[in-house]
Design a protein around this motif. Structure first.
Motif, PDB file in Angstrom:
ATOM      1  N   PHE A  17      44.938  29.172  -6.452  1.00 38.82           N
ATOM      2  CA  PHE A  17      45.445  27.973  -5.784  1.00 38.82           C
ATOM      3  C   PHE A  17      46.883  27.690  -6.212  1.00 38.82           C
ATOM      4  CE2 PHE A  17      46.234  23.407  -6.495  1.00 38.82           C
ATOM      5  CZ  PHE A  17      46.361  22.997  -5.177  1.00 38.82           C
ATOM      6  N   ALA A  18      47.178  27.863  -7.506  1.00 34.90           N
ATOM      7  CA  ALA A  18      48.533  27.610  -8.010  1.00 34.90           C
ATOM      8  C   ALA A  18      49.539  28.572  -7.399  1.00 34.90           C
ATOM      9  CB  ALA A  18      48.553  27.726  -9.534  1.00 34.90           C
ATOM     10  N   ASP A  19      49.105  29.795  -7.067  1.00 35.50           N
ATOM     11  CA  ASP A  19      49.995  30.753  -6.413  1.00 35.50           C
ATOM     12  C   ASP A  19      50.439  30.252  -5.048  1.00 35.50           C
ATOM     13  OD1 ASP A  19      49.915  32.529  -8.471  1.00 35.50           O
ATOM     14  OD2 ASP A  19      48.541  33.938  -7.524  1.00 35.50           O
ATOM     15  N   HIS A  20      49.483  29.698  -4.298  1.00 32.47           N
ATOM     16  CA  HIS A  20      49.733  29.349  -2.900  1.00 32.47           C
ATOM     17  C   HIS A  20      50.087  27.884  -2.681  1.00 32.47           C
ATOM     18  CE1 HIS A  20      48.334  33.256  -1.463  1.00 32.47           C
ATOM     19  NE2 HIS A  20      47.296  33.143  -2.267  1.00 32.47           N
ATOM     20  N   LEU A  21      49.600  26.996  -3.576  1.00 30.28           N
ATOM     21  CA  LEU A  21      49.698  25.553  -3.372  1.00 30.28           C
ATOM     22  C   LEU A  21      49.208  25.192  -1.969  1.00 30.28           C
ATOM     23  CD1 LEU A  21      53.009  24.602  -5.205  1.00 30.28           C
ATOM     24  CD2 LEU A  21      50.652  24.178  -5.916  1.00 30.28           C
ATOM     25  N   SER A  22      48.146  25.850  -1.585  1.00 27.62           N
ATOM     26  CA  SER A  22      47.507  25.622  -0.285  1.00 27.62           C
ATOM     27  C   SER A  22      46.030  25.946  -0.442  1.00 27.62           C
ATOM     28  CB  SER A  22      48.130  26.499   0.798  1.00 27.62           C
ATOM     29  OG  SER A  22      47.300  26.564   1.936  1.00 27.62           O
ATOM     30  N   SER A  45      39.594  19.558 -13.057  1.00 24.68           N
ATOM     31  CA  SER A  45      40.417  18.407 -13.394  1.00 24.68           C
ATOM     32  C   SER A  45      39.615  17.358 -14.155  1.00 24.68           C
ATOM     33  CB  SER A  45      41.003  17.800 -12.119  1.00 24.68           C
ATOM     34  OG  SER A  45      41.764  16.648 -12.403  1.00 24.68           O
ATOM     35  N   GLU A  46      38.370  17.127 -13.722  1.00 26.00           N
ATOM     36  CA  GLU A  46      37.526  16.144 -14.388  1.00 26.00           C
ATOM     37  C   GLU A  46      37.177  16.564 -15.806  1.00 26.00           C
ATOM     38  OE1 GLU A  46      34.231  15.896 -11.748  1.00 26.00           O
ATOM     39  OE2 GLU A  46      35.235  14.540 -10.324  1.00 26.00           O
ATOM     40  N   ILE A  47      36.890  17.851 -16.013  1.00 22.35           N
ATOM     41  CA  ILE A  47      36.565  18.348 -17.344  1.00 22.35           C
ATOM     42  C   ILE A  47      37.757  18.189 -18.282  1.00 22.35           C
ATOM     43  CG2 ILE A  47      36.060  20.437 -18.673  1.00 22.35           C
ATOM     44  CD1 ILE A  47      34.330  21.350 -16.297  1.00 22.35           C
ATOM     45  N   LEU A  48      38.947  18.497 -17.774  1.00 26.40           N
ATOM     46  CA  LEU A  48      40.151  18.413 -18.604  1.00 26.40           C
ATOM     47  C   LEU A  48      40.654  16.976 -18.751  1.00 26.40           C
ATOM     48  CD1 LEU A  48      42.005  21.527 -17.199  1.00 26.40           C
ATOM     49  CD2 LEU A  48      40.928  21.319 -19.439  1.00 26.40           C
ATOM     50  N   GLY A  49      40.275  16.128 -17.808  1.00 25.74           N
ATOM     51  CA  GLY A  49      40.664  14.723 -17.882  1.00 25.74           C
ATOM     52  C   GLY A  49      42.091  14.451 -17.464  1.00 25.74           C
ATOM     53  N   VAL A  50      42.681  15.355 -16.688  1.00 26.44           N
ATOM     54  CA  VAL A  50      44.054  15.166 -16.223  1.00 26.44           C
ATOM     55  C   VAL A  50      44.155  15.659 -14.783  1.00 26.44           C
ATOM     56  CG1 VAL A  50      45.171  15.325 -18.480  1.00 26.44           C
ATOM     57  CG2 VAL A  50      44.721  17.416 -17.172  1.00 26.44           C
ATOM     58  N   PRO A  51      45.053  15.054 -13.980  1.00 22.33           N
ATOM     59  CA  PRO A  51      45.283  15.593 -12.636  1.00 22.33           C
ATOM     60  C   PRO A  51      46.024  16.925 -12.732  1.00 22.33           C
ATOM     61  CG  PRO A  51      46.802  13.803 -13.091  1.00 22.33           C
ATOM     62  CD  PRO A  51      45.845  13.833 -14.243  1.00 22.33           C
ATOM     63  N   LEU A  52      45.662  17.858 -11.870  1.00 19.06           N
ATOM     64  CA  LEU A  52      46.249  19.189 -11.912  1.00 19.06           C
ATOM     65  C   LEU A  52      47.277  19.410 -10.808  1.00 19.06           C
ATOM     66  CD1 LEU A  52      43.071  21.298 -12.759  1.00 19.06           C
ATOM     67  CD2 LEU A  52      44.783  20.334 -14.319  1.00 19.06           C
ATOM     68  N   TYR A  53      47.260  18.572  -9.785  1.00 16.17           N
ATOM     69  CA  TYR A  53      48.255  18.678  -8.724  1.00 16.17           C
ATOM     70  C   TYR A  53      48.473  17.308  -8.112  1.00 16.17           C
ATOM     71  CZ  TYR A  53      44.503  18.459  -5.219  1.00 16.17           C
ATOM     72  OH  TYR A  53      43.441  18.051  -4.446  1.00 16.17           O
ATOM     73  N   THR A  54      49.587  17.170  -7.417  1.00 15.40           N
ATOM     74  CA  THR A  54      49.909  15.942  -6.706  1.00 15.40           C
ATOM     75  C   THR A  54      50.165  16.287  -5.248  1.00 15.40           C
ATOM     76  OG1 THR A  54      52.267  16.169  -7.233  1.00 15.40           O
ATOM     77  CG2 THR A  54      50.914  14.837  -8.733  1.00 15.40           C
ATOM     78  N   ARG A  55      50.047  15.308  -4.408  1.00 11.64           N
ATOM     79  CA  ARG A  55      50.274  15.497  -2.977  1.00 11.64           C
ATOM     80  C   ARG A  55      51.416  14.595  -2.540  1.00 11.64           C
ATOM     81  NH1 ARG A  55      47.185  17.510   1.139  1.00 11.64           N
ATOM     82  NH2 ARG A  55      45.356  17.683  -0.229  1.00 11.64           N
ATOM     83  N   HIS A  56      52.427  15.188  -1.885  1.00  9.58           N
ATOM     84  CA  HIS A  56      53.552  14.440  -1.336  1.00  9.58           C
ATOM     85  C   HIS A  56      53.583  14.711   0.166  1.00  9.58           C
ATOM     86  CE1 HIS A  56      54.960  13.862  -5.483  1.00  9.58           C
ATOM     87  NE2 HIS A  56      54.691  15.140  -5.661  1.00  9.58           N
ATOM     88  N   GLY A  57      52.946  13.848   0.917  1.00 11.72           N
ATOM     89  CA  GLY A  57      52.782  14.115   2.338  1.00 11.72           C
ATOM     90  C   GLY A  57      51.851  15.303   2.504  1.00 11.72           C
ATOM     91  N   ARG A  58      52.351  16.345   3.137  1.00 12.24           N
ATOM     92  CA  ARG A  58      51.551  17.557   3.308  1.00 12.24           C
ATOM     93  C   ARG A  58      51.856  18.596   2.233  1.00 12.24           C
ATOM     94  NH1 ARG A  58      51.792  19.506   9.467  1.00 12.24           N
ATOM     95  NH2 ARG A  58      50.162  20.858   8.610  1.00 12.24           N
TER      96      ARG A  58
END
Length: 306
Positions: A17-22, A45-58
């Motif tokens: 997912f990190a490769d594509h950000l899609s 993300s829940e296990i680590l307790g931190v957000p792993l990505y953010t969304r800015h529009g699309r």
């Protein structure tokens, strides 16, 4: 397999997912559904307790924690692969990965591009992200601000030059100043790009009037428009003009500095040192005559193309 509650399957999926950000493209590569991938990333993300990505529009972007998780996932995968190769008596399958922009590949790294290196193409932000997430062993880009979380190594510094037809009146000058551009019609990058912003700032500070001929994304298209007589262009000095065009240095614009960047923990990694050695050798043998010695200290650089 579980590392505590941390699933290696979820880590591997997040790295894709990190490769594509899609989610669409990552799910296709993983051959799973988008909802299933969403669940994997959400649970991680829940296990680590931190957000792993953010969304800015699309548009999606990794958080700093997401970059660290992606780098950890790839490092873990590389270690497992190396271990399995060692147990089986096979040669490691991993190849070095290099990230850079279009301009760097075309005019700086031509002597390095070869089979056996995985190439990642992206602008400055994507190049740095590829290094931060471990997708690339080494990144090459023009940098105006040094990243605090990565090691940056100066490769070369180039003047900024004006590209023009060989029969243009300014082609008879040995070098130029910004004042020589007064009244020029320029082929320029889009207005949000760092090169365009810095060029406009410099022209405005020098009180030099100019007009926009056309906007062009990337040096090849800019050179094409200059060849067609649409206007003149200010480019990095490593850009080699096609036949019929010439370049002249603009002496009151700052030099453009290309750096290689890698993660601090990878300073002695053969994947990093090997790529750096190849790039330095290629630069020493490059045909570009406007390149100052790479050991020189460049002027502060607020502009340029990746």
């Amino acid at each position: 397999m579980e590392l505590g509650r941390l699933s290696t399957d979820a880590l591997a999926s997040f790295a894709v997912f990190a490769d594509h950000l899609s989610f669409t493209r990552a799910a296709e590569e993983l051959h799973i559904s988008q909802p299933a991938l969403h669940v994997k990333v959400r649970k991680l993300s829940e296990i680590l307790g931190v957000p792993l990505y953010t969304r800015h529009g699309r548009r999606l972007a990794l958080t700093p924690a997401g970059e660290r998780v992606a780098r950890f996932a790839r490092d873990l995968d590389a270690r497992v692969s190396a271990f399995l190769s060692d147990v089986r008596g096979a040669a490691p399958a991993r190849v070095p990965a290099l990230a850079a922009g279009e301009g760097a590949y075309l005019y700086l790294l031509g002597g390095v591009v070869r089979p056996g290196i995985r190439l990642i193409n992206g602008d400055r932000a994507r190049t740095l992200a590829a290094v931060r997430t471990g997708r690339a062993d080494l990144g090459v880009s023009v940098l105006d601000v040094m990243p605090t979380d990565l090691e940056a190594v100066l490769l070369a510094a180039y003047p900024q030059v004006l590209v023009m037809p060989a029969d243009h009146p300014l082609a008879g000058e040995p070098d130029l100043t910004l004042a020589d551009l007064a009244g020029a019609s320029l082929v320029a990058p889009p207005p949000t790009g760092p090169h365009r912003v810095a060029l406009e700032r410099a022209l405005r500070a020098a009180a030099v009037p100019w007009t926009l001929a056309v906007e062009a994304e990337g040096w090849p298209l800019a050179l094409h428009f200059v060849s067609l007589g649409i206007g003149l262009a200010v480019v990095n000095g490593c850009v080699i003009p096609p036949p019929g065009l010439v370049t002249r240095e603009i002496i009151d614009l700052p030099a453009v500095s290309y750096h290689a960047v890698h993660h601090p923990s990878r300073a002695d990694d053969p994947m990093v040192t090997g790529l750096l050695s190849e790039i330095r050798t290629a630069l020493r043998n490059a045909p570009c005559t406007s390149r100052p010695p790479s050991t020189s200290t460049p002027a502060p650089r607020p502009s340029g193309s990746s």
